[in-house]
Scaffold this active site. Structure first.
Site, short mmCIF file in Angstrom:
data_model
loop_
_atom_site.label_atom_id
_atom_site.label_comp_id
_atom_site.label_asym_id
_atom_site.label_seq_id
_atom_site.Cartn_x
_atom_site.Cartn_y
_atom_site.Cartn_z
N CYS A 299 0.85 -1.19 0.00
CA CYS A 299 0.00 0.00 0.00
C CYS A 299 0.88 1.24 0.00
O CYS A 299 0.63 2.21 -0.70
CB CYS A 299 -0.88 0.03 1.24
SG CYS A 299 -1.79 -1.48 1.50
N ASP B 229 -11.59 -20.49 35.69
CA ASP B 229 -11.24 -20.78 34.32
C ASP B 229 -9.74 -21.00 34.31
O ASP B 229 -9.02 -20.37 35.09
CB ASP B 229 -11.61 -19.57 33.44
CG ASP B 229 -10.95 -19.62 32.09
OD1 ASP B 229 -11.14 -20.62 31.39
OD2 ASP B 229 -10.21 -18.68 31.76
#
Lengths: 63, 789
Positions: free
Chosen positions: B6, B476
């Protein structure tokens, strides 16, 4: 020579830049796009239904 | 711009333009530097070229409040002045709103310069002032009102008492004078109680307002009748003093309560006090000091070593260590370089930093934390609702008791009507459950404030209540108990390679991979200072590993299946590999040019304090469970390291919530501790969702409790604090009931036959006020809470 199952082009296994492994077997491709397509749905291309011949979008133009 | 291509595209497009001598695009900075001849080409054309190539030129937008505009012409003047400046794309003045919207390029014109343009043409820029919290304002207003009412009430009550005791006039005149003084107290100061009673009756409930209205009205009406129809009750005493004194005491109680409430949110104010007072910013190319409220988004702020960072922003220059303890609790300074985010109220330690303000005022991380705490303060714990329901039953019971006692004294004992009336008023007033209403909210306020001081945000009273009954804590695994980032733990080469060689080859193989395990290998290689070159060819083999061509040879890196597919034997590594896998690690095999070269093991490592936190929770009698999507073997390996006995393994993220549900079906009150993003459903399902995350995370929205620091020991602190708070609530409820229940027999005259002293309703009011004070002061004892770790 191996066949690019996505665009149908012949690919030299030794010189192939793009390959992948599926179920313990190597598959070779002419371009990154074909490799990606195959990896996203290998069953489709292995059954032969996915091959688009020269109209694929891999950028190789079928050559 | 997404890639180097780009950048080339833009450079190419620009250099084709006539009048451009040189164009360089820096991808990382997202900037194009253009040297051009202004006679041939202008900025607009350059921008059009960039836009034409498919990219965007970034414009900053700002709305400024402008003062001094008197007509539409003024608006035109400002617009013209601004639009003629280089770097201003578009300035539009909305005359009616006194606002100017400016679109500009911050690299060409500073915000300060824009303001100067406006000032130079004769107008002022009104800097937005942060608003005082609405709640705070309301509280201040409320306290002010109560003070006024109390003062008025006292100045009317004191003469009544004086008249009562001194009786300078004949009784009839005295009574009339007292009536005149008492009436405003009864109906002005007492008005809210009548309103409350009316509302309660409409909902078919009785509350403390009912009691006060009833008690004082009875005294007032009776006294009025005595005053104006003395013949009905010859020589009877009036109760005007009782009614007014009750009002006065209750007003005092309410004022004390309001002040105490203000005081308990001190913790919040303490956090607010952490904010810097001034900021050093660049305006008109000069470094100036301004009050923090005057910093606006887009300002360039300079912070010297040792100074507080005033607002949130992005570093644009400098390198320093920043102490973020106030936000995260972590005292080790965090490295900050260009592009990094910095948070207001943290302290710049070592070097000078220049940053662009991105969030100011109410949007800063600190302000958001304060918001969360404020929200929690207004939520009700279920125990409070029980208290509300209880007082709904309590009031009718009291009225019944009061009536019964009065009737008993009058008819059964044969005491005078005045005696019976005194008993009735005393019972009604002493039973007033206003301390009951204070018991819960005061304790919660102190508890929540204390939590905030320790980096624990308790978002609801319900969470506090639930923590008290907590049986099971589910953690968790990934990202919560562990760091969530795999690290290389073993490098095991075959004889032909050294550890470093193997690691280097593995790093080359993983250089272009996006796999997290690859990232661990690259990190390790970087730590060891190894040079990692790009491979000539790279192929990711999903489910197997990677295959690359490097210096003409082939490197394979992956699992057993990859080696099998290439007909490579791994016999001599099999034992080592199984051992590592049993320890919960992921072992990767490496083969170079058709020869197995060794293996590298990667594992997610535990956070420093995980094991300590788990041990402490078990010591507190809680069941600790670990939940993970990993296979049983890996899960067990981690579980044994931290001492968790029950493991729920191979749980898909979508199944986590149903696993929590299953635990709840075992009649357990469950807390889920997670990092808040993938665990969100489980956090919501659990009785208490505890989100671990940095203060900037969306995790703050998910959990009932948010641990700002990334330290699991805070789970322990949160539980201890909740338990302490609930204990206080229970104590408070006891004190509130104690006063009510203990004084009822006294007020009913149960001790009269022995002591010959009748409980004066005035003392009942005083006792009631003191019960409120006891409850409030007991709650503030919680301020002494210290976590036990």
């Amino acid at each position: 020579m191996a066949k690019d199952l996505v665009c149908g082009m012949d690919v030299d296994e030794k010189a192939a830049k793009y390959k992948t492994l599926y179920n313990g077997k190597y598959y070779y491709f002419c371009a990154a796009g074909c490799k990606k397509s195959f990896e996203s749905n290998p069953q489709l291309y292995l059954s032969g239904a996915g091959s688009k011949g020269h109209n694929c979008s891999c950028g190789c133009g079928g050559h | 711009m997404t890639c180097i291509n780009c950048a080339h595209t833009i450079e190419k497009a620009l250099s084709k333009l006539n009048g451009i001598t040189q164009a360089t695009v820096n991808l990382a900075a997202e900037k194009a530097i253009v040297n051009y001849n202004p006679d041939i080409v202008d900025q607009k054309a350059i921008e059009e070229t960039i836009t034409g190539a498919g990219y965007k030129v970034i414009h900053e937008k700002i709305n400024l409040q402008v003062g001094g505009m008197t007509c539409v012409n003024c608006a035109k003047t400002i617009e013209k002045a601004l639009n003629s400046r280089e770097g201003v794309y578009n300035a539009t003045v909305v005359f009616a709103a006194e606002k100017v919207a400016v679109e500009y390029n911050p690299d060409q014109i500073s915000l300060a310069a824009i303001k100067k343009v406006i000032q130079d043409v004769g107008y002022t820029v009104v800097e937005p002032k942060p608003q005082e919290g609405a709640e705070d304002k309301a509280r201040k207003h409320h306290i002010q009102r109560l003070k006024l009412l109390l003062t008025a009430s006292i100045s009317l009550t004191v003469p009544i008492i004086a008249l009562m005791w001194l009786s300078p006039l004949p009784m009839e005149q005295t009574n009339i004078l007292m009536f005149l003084l008492a009436t405003p107290v009864q109906f002005v100061m007492g008005w809210p109680f009548y309103v409350g009673t009316y509302k309660g009756l409409k909902n078919k409930t009785a509350n403390m307002d009912t009691l006060i209205a009833m008690g004082t009205s009875t005294a007032y009406i009776y006294s009025t009748v005595v005053t104006f129809s003395p013949k009905l009750f010859p020589n009877a005493a009036v109760f005007f003093d009782t009614a007014t004194m009750i009002m006065t005491f209750i007003l005092l109680g309410k004022l004390l309560d309001a002040i105490a409430k203000g005081r308990t949110s001190e913790a919040i104010r303490k956090i607010m006090g952490l904010q810097a007072k001034v900021a050093r910013i660049i305006r008109n190319d000069q470094e100036i000091e301004v009050p923090i409220d005057e910093v606006i988004v887009g300002d360039i702020v300079i912070v010297h070593p040792g100074e507080k960072i005033p607002v949130d922003g992005t570093v644009i220059e400098g390198y320093s260590g920043v102490d973020e303890k106030v936000i995260t609790g972590e005292s080790i300074p965090v490295e900050k370089k260009v592009g990094d985010q910095i948070v207001g109220a943290t302290i710049n330690k070592t070097g000078m930093l220049k940053f662009r303000a991105t969030k100011v005022g109410k949007d800063t991380v600190l302000a958001q934390i304060i918001n969360l705490v404020e929200d929690a303060l207004t939520s009700k714990a279920p125990v409070q609702r029980i208290a509300d329901v209880a007082s709904g039953y309590f009031v009718p019971v009291i009225i019944f008791t009061a009536t019964l006692s009065a009737l008993a004294w009058y008819f059964l004992v044969g005491e005078s009507f005045i005696f019976a009336l005194t008993v009735f008023i005393a019972v009604v007033v002493v039973a007033c459950p206003c301390a009951l209403g204070l018991a819960t909210p005061t304790a919660i306020m102190v508890g929540v404030g204390k939590g905030a001081e320790n980096g624990i945000l308790i978002k609801s009273g319900e969470a506090l209540e639930a923590v008290y009954k907590l049986k099971t804590v589910v953690f968790d695994k990934t990202g919560t108990l562990t760091k969530g980032e795999p690290e290389v733990t073993e490098i095991h080469p075959n004889k032909t390679f050294t550890e470093e060689q193997l690691l280097q080859l593995a790093a080359v193989a993983e250089k272009n991979s996006e796999h997290p395990l690859g990232a661990a290998i690259l990190k390790k290689a970087k730590e060891k200072g190894l040079k990692v070159e790009d491979p000539e060819l790279f192929n990711a083999l999903p489910g197997y590993g990677v295959e690359v061509t490097y210096q003409g040879g082939t490197i394979l890196l992956g699992n057993r299946k990859l080696m099998e597919a290439n007909n490579l034997e791994i016999d001599n590594l099999e034992a080592e590999m199984t051992k590592l896998e049993e320890a919960g690690k992921t072992a990767m095999l490496i083969a170079v040019n058709g020869q197995v070269a060794g293996l590298i093991a990667v594992a997610d490592t535990l956070k420093e304090n995980s094991a300590e936190a788990v041990a402490k929770l078990k010591q507190m009698g809680l069941e600790v469970i670990m939940i993970t999507g990993d296979n049983q073997r890996t899960a067990n390996a981690i579980a044994s390291q931290i001492g968790v006995s029950r493991v729920l393994a191979e749980v898909l993220p979508s199944e986590k919530a149903s696993e929590i549900k299953r635990l709840q079906a075992e009649n357990k009150v469950v807390a889920m501790v997670g990092d808040g993003i993938n665990d969100a459903p489980a956090l919501a399902q659990a009785n208490i969702g505890i989100a671990v995350g940095s203060g900037t995370d969306i995790a703050m929205e998910t959990g009932d409790i948010v641990l700002i620091k990334n330290d699991l020991r805070d789970v322990v602190v949160a539980i201890q604090l909740s338990r302490a708070t609930m204990k206080k609530i229970r104590q408070n409820l006891f004190w509130a009931f104690f006063y009510n229940v203990a004084l009822i027999p006294l007020a009913a005259g149960a001790f009269y036959p022995i002591l010959h002293v009748l409980f004066n309703p005035v003392y009942a009011a005083a006792a009631m006020a003191s019960s409120s004070v006891t409850v409030v002061s007991n709650a503030s004892l919680l301020r002494r809470f210290k976590p036990k770790l």
